[in-house]
Design a protein around this motif. Structure first.
Motif, mmCIF file in Angstrom:
data_model
loop_
_atom_site.group_PDB
_atom_site.id
_atom_site.type_symbol
_atom_site.label_atom_id
_atom_site.label_comp_id
_atom_site.label_asym_id
_atom_site.label_seq_id
_atom_site.Cartn_x
_atom_site.Cartn_y
_atom_site.Cartn_z
ATOM 1 N N PRO A 44 4.932 4.728 6.300
ATOM 2 C CA PRO A 44 5.484 3.579 7.017
ATOM 3 C C PRO A 44 5.278 3.722 8.533
ATOM 4 N N GLY A 45 4.742 2.700 9.157
ATOM 5 C CA GLY A 45 4.541 2.682 10.595
ATOM 6 C C GLY A 45 3.243 3.327 11.064
ATOM 7 N N ILE A 46 2.364 3.709 10.150
ATOM 8 C CA ILE A 46 1.094 4.318 10.552
ATOM 9 C C ILE A 46 0.287 3.325 11.382
ATOM 10 N N SER A 47 -0.382 3.825 12.410
ATOM 11 C CA SER A 47 -1.203 2.953 13.252
ATOM 12 C C SER A 47 -2.567 2.741 12.588
ATOM 13 N N ALA A 48 -3.259 1.696 13.005
ATOM 14 C CA ALA A 48 -4.598 1.423 12.484
ATOM 15 C C ALA A 48 -5.527 2.599 12.783
ATOM 16 N N ALA A 49 -5.407 3.166 13.985
ATOM 17 C CA ALA A 49 -6.276 4.284 14.372
ATOM 18 C C ALA A 49 -6.031 5.507 13.486
ATOM 19 N N ASN A 90 -5.305 -3.171 7.158
ATOM 20 C CA ASN A 90 -5.257 -4.626 7.284
ATOM 21 C C ASN A 90 -3.792 -5.035 7.199
ATOM 22 N N ALA A 91 -3.244 -5.491 8.320
ATOM 23 C CA ALA A 91 -1.818 -5.827 8.397
ATOM 24 C C ALA A 91 -1.557 -7.321 8.228
ATOM 25 N N SER A 92 -2.513 -8.054 7.663
ATOM 26 C CA SER A 92 -2.367 -9.505 7.594
ATOM 27 C C SER A 92 -1.517 -9.993 6.427
ATOM 28 N N VAL A 93 -1.233 -9.144 5.442
ATOM 29 C CA VAL A 93 -0.472 -9.572 4.269
ATOM 30 C C VAL A 93 0.820 -8.759 4.190
ATOM 31 N N PRO A 94 1.985 -9.396 4.400
ATOM 32 C CA PRO A 94 3.244 -8.651 4.312
ATOM 33 C C PRO A 94 3.556 -8.263 2.861
ATOM 34 N N GLY A 95 4.277 -7.165 2.729
ATOM 35 C CA GLY A 95 4.752 -6.758 1.404
ATOM 36 C C GLY A 95 3.769 -5.929 0.590
ATOM 37 N N PRO A 129 0.656 -2.564 0.928
ATOM 38 C CA PRO A 129 0.227 -1.512 1.855
ATOM 39 C C PRO A 129 -0.787 -2.034 2.880
ATOM 40 N N TRP A 130 -0.549 -1.686 4.141
ATOM 41 C CA TRP A 130 -1.477 -2.057 5.207
ATOM 42 C C TRP A 130 -2.542 -0.990 5.379
ATOM 43 N N CYS A 131 -2.171 0.243 5.101
ATOM 44 C CA CYS A 131 -3.109 1.363 5.123
ATOM 45 C C CYS A 131 -3.371 1.709 3.659
ATOM 46 N N PHE A 132 -4.599 1.513 3.206
ATOM 47 C CA PHE A 132 -4.877 1.653 1.782
ATOM 48 C C PHE A 132 -6.219 2.331 1.543
ATOM 49 N N ALA A 133 -6.346 2.901 0.352
ATOM 50 C CA ALA A 133 -7.558 3.626 -0.030
ATOM 51 C C ALA A 133 -8.717 2.649 -0.219
#
Length: 99
Positions: free
Chosen positions: A18-23, A33-38, A40-44
């Motif tokens: 939780p809270g990981i930066s894009a970098a 990709n943080a465009s879809v809530p709910g 994972p934004w950081c994914f395999a």
């Protein structure tokens, strides 16, 4: 590769915290990709697709057999066989190519 990050949101497998930066996410080899809530934004990423090919350039062949090996014995080893030109291996390894 960018195409490996094209996943439907429901197919994403978490790759961060939780809270990981894009970098930080990208540094770990993951997609961000943080465009879809709910979801994972950081994914395999999707696994790379590869295929085996017999190289066309006879001078990059890597020997997989021995002098006098038959095509059948070469192919049983999982290798390529082309009985020409002279002076290069006729039984040789495949190359792995990313698609």
């Amino acid at each position: 590769a960018r195409c490996q990050c094209r996943l439907a949101p429901r197919e994403r497998r978490n790759c961060g915290y939780p809270g990981i930066s894009a970098a930080e996410c990208k540094k770990a080899g993951c997609c961000f990709n943080a465009s879809v809530p709910g979801v994972p934004w950081c994914f395999a990423p999707k696994p790379k697709r590869v295929r085996k090919v017999c190289p066309n350039d006879s001078y990059i062949r890597i020997n997989c057999g021995f002098p006098g090996i038959t095509a059948k014995d070469c192919e049983r080893r999982g290798c390529c066989f082309k009985a020409h030109p002279a002076g290069v291996p006729w039984c040789f390894y495949h190359r792995i190519v990313e698609e």
